[in-house]
Write a protein that holds these residues in place. Structure first.
Motif, PDB file in Angstrom:
ATOM      1  N   VAL A 285      74.688  58.855  17.732  1.00 13.45           N
ATOM      2  CA  VAL A 285      76.389  60.303  17.825  1.00 13.45           C
ATOM      3  C   VAL A 285      76.971  59.183  18.299  1.00 13.45           C
ATOM      4  CG1 VAL A 285      76.898  61.559  19.287  1.00 13.45           C
ATOM      5  CG2 VAL A 285      74.555  61.511  18.233  1.00 13.45           C
ATOM      6  N   SER A 286      76.944  57.985  18.898  1.00 20.45           N
ATOM      7  CA  SER A 286      78.094  57.004  19.633  1.00 20.45           C
ATOM      8  C   SER A 286      78.474  56.696  17.985  1.00 20.45           C
ATOM      9  CB  SER A 286      77.625  56.293  20.547  1.00 20.45           C
ATOM     10  OG  SER A 286      77.028  55.175  20.036  1.00 20.45           O
TER      11      SER A 286
ATOM     12  N   LEU B 158      53.636  60.143  23.566  1.00 18.16           N
ATOM     13  CA  LEU B 158      54.205  60.699  23.683  1.00 18.16           C
ATOM     14  C   LEU B 158      55.396  60.836  24.192  1.00 18.16           C
ATOM     15  CD1 LEU B 158      51.371  63.721  22.743  1.00 18.16           C
ATOM     16  CD2 LEU B 158      53.261  62.741  20.857  1.00 18.16           C
ATOM     17  N   ILE B 159      55.256  59.762  25.523  1.00 19.70           N
ATOM     18  CA  ILE B 159      56.781  60.475  26.783  1.00 19.70           C
ATOM     19  C   ILE B 159      57.313  59.182  25.200  1.00 19.70           C
ATOM     20  CG2 ILE B 159      57.940  59.812  28.863  1.00 19.70           C
ATOM     21  CD1 ILE B 159      55.272  61.016  29.533  1.00 19.70           C
ATOM     22  N   HIS B 160      57.183  57.932  25.035  1.00 16.12           N
ATOM     23  CA  HIS B 160      57.531  56.794  24.994  1.00 16.12           C
ATOM     24  C   HIS B 160      57.957  57.128  22.988  1.00 16.12           C
ATOM     25  CE1 HIS B 160      58.423  52.523  23.257  1.00 16.12           C
ATOM     26  NE2 HIS B 160      58.688  52.466  24.342  1.00 16.12           N
ATOM     27  N   GLY B 161      58.034  58.011  23.401  1.00 22.71           N
ATOM     28  CA  GLY B 161      58.211  58.166  21.376  1.00 22.71           C
ATOM     29  C   GLY B 161      59.532  58.961  21.850  1.00 22.71           C
ATOM     30  N   PHE B 162      59.663  60.392  22.883  1.00 27.99           N
ATOM     31  CA  PHE B 162      60.845  60.706  23.197  1.00 27.99           C
ATOM     32  C   PHE B 162      62.046  60.131  23.448  1.00 27.99           C
ATOM     33  CE2 PHE B 162      62.904  64.437  26.294  1.00 27.99           C
ATOM     34  CZ  PHE B 162      63.291  64.832  24.912  1.00 27.99           C
ATOM     35  N   TYR B 163      61.760  59.202  24.678  1.00 30.44           N
ATOM     36  CA  TYR B 163      62.169  58.743  25.246  1.00 30.44           C
ATOM     37  C   TYR B 163      62.886  57.698  23.962  1.00 30.44           C
ATOM     38  CZ  TYR B 163      64.122  54.636  28.351  1.00 30.44           C
ATOM     39  OH  TYR B 163      65.518  53.816  28.896  1.00 30.44           O
ATOM     40  N   ASN B 164      62.498  57.185  23.113  1.00 31.88           N
ATOM     41  CA  ASN B 164      62.970  55.998  22.036  1.00 31.88           C
ATOM     42  C   ASN B 164      63.565  57.502  21.197  1.00 31.88           C
ATOM     43  OD1 ASN B 164      61.836  53.819  22.737  1.00 31.88           O
ATOM     44  ND2 ASN B 164      60.405  54.310  21.218  1.00 31.88           N
ATOM     45  N   ALA B 165      63.779  58.705  20.491  1.00 31.28           N
ATOM     46  CA  ALA B 165      64.020  59.095  19.928  1.00 31.28           C
ATOM     47  C   ALA B 165      65.664  60.095  20.771  1.00 31.28           C
ATOM     48  CB  ALA B 165      63.443  60.308  19.665  1.00 31.28           C
ATOM     49  N   THR B 166      65.161  59.676  21.838  1.00 28.28           N
ATOM     50  CA  THR B 166      66.505  60.196  23.000  1.00 28.28           C
ATOM     51  C   THR B 166      67.296  58.688  22.543  1.00 28.28           C
ATOM     52  OG1 THR B 166      65.423  61.583  23.832  1.00 28.28           O
ATOM     53  CG2 THR B 166      67.422  60.661  24.746  1.00 28.28           C
ATOM     54  N   LEU B 167      67.105  58.067  22.555  1.00 28.46           N
ATOM     55  CA  LEU B 167      68.141  56.326  22.809  1.00 28.46           C
ATOM     56  C   LEU B 167      68.957  56.242  21.083  1.00 28.46           C
ATOM     57  CD1 LEU B 167      65.951  53.618  24.733  1.00 28.46           C
ATOM     58  CD2 LEU B 167      68.211  55.505  24.759  1.00 28.46           C
ATOM     59  N   PHE B 168      68.111  56.628  20.407  1.00 29.19           N
ATOM     60  CA  PHE B 168      67.819  56.465  18.712  1.00 29.19           C
ATOM     61  C   PHE B 168      69.169  57.095  18.708  1.00 29.19           C
ATOM     62  CE2 PHE B 168      64.587  53.543  18.284  1.00 29.19           C
ATOM     63  CZ  PHE B 168      66.057  52.413  18.505  1.00 29.19           C
TER      64      PHE B 168
END
Length: 57
Positions: free
Chosen positions: A41-42, A26-36
């Motif tokens: 946005v950029s 779950l932490i990994h999924g949240f991390y990936n979602a944040t990166l994407f």
């Protein structure tokens, strides 16, 4: 390589602390979602940011 040390430590410690693979997943999924989300946005707002920077000069 050094960029991945902190996430790897977080995943490892969370697994050792909980003894459950779901928590680091779950932490990994949240991390990936944040990166994407940051990438999206950029890419979408890059033109507006560049125009604003040029107007500020």
């Amino acid at each position: 390589m050094s960029l991945l040390v902190l996430p790897a430590l977080v995943f490892g410690v969370s697994y050792e602390y909980t003894d459950n693979i779901v928590v680091p997943s779950l932490i990994h999924g949240f991390y990936n979602a944040t990166l994407f989300t940051g990438l999206y946005v950029s890419v979408v707002y890059a033109d507006q940011a560049a125009q604003s920077a040029l107007l500020a000069l």
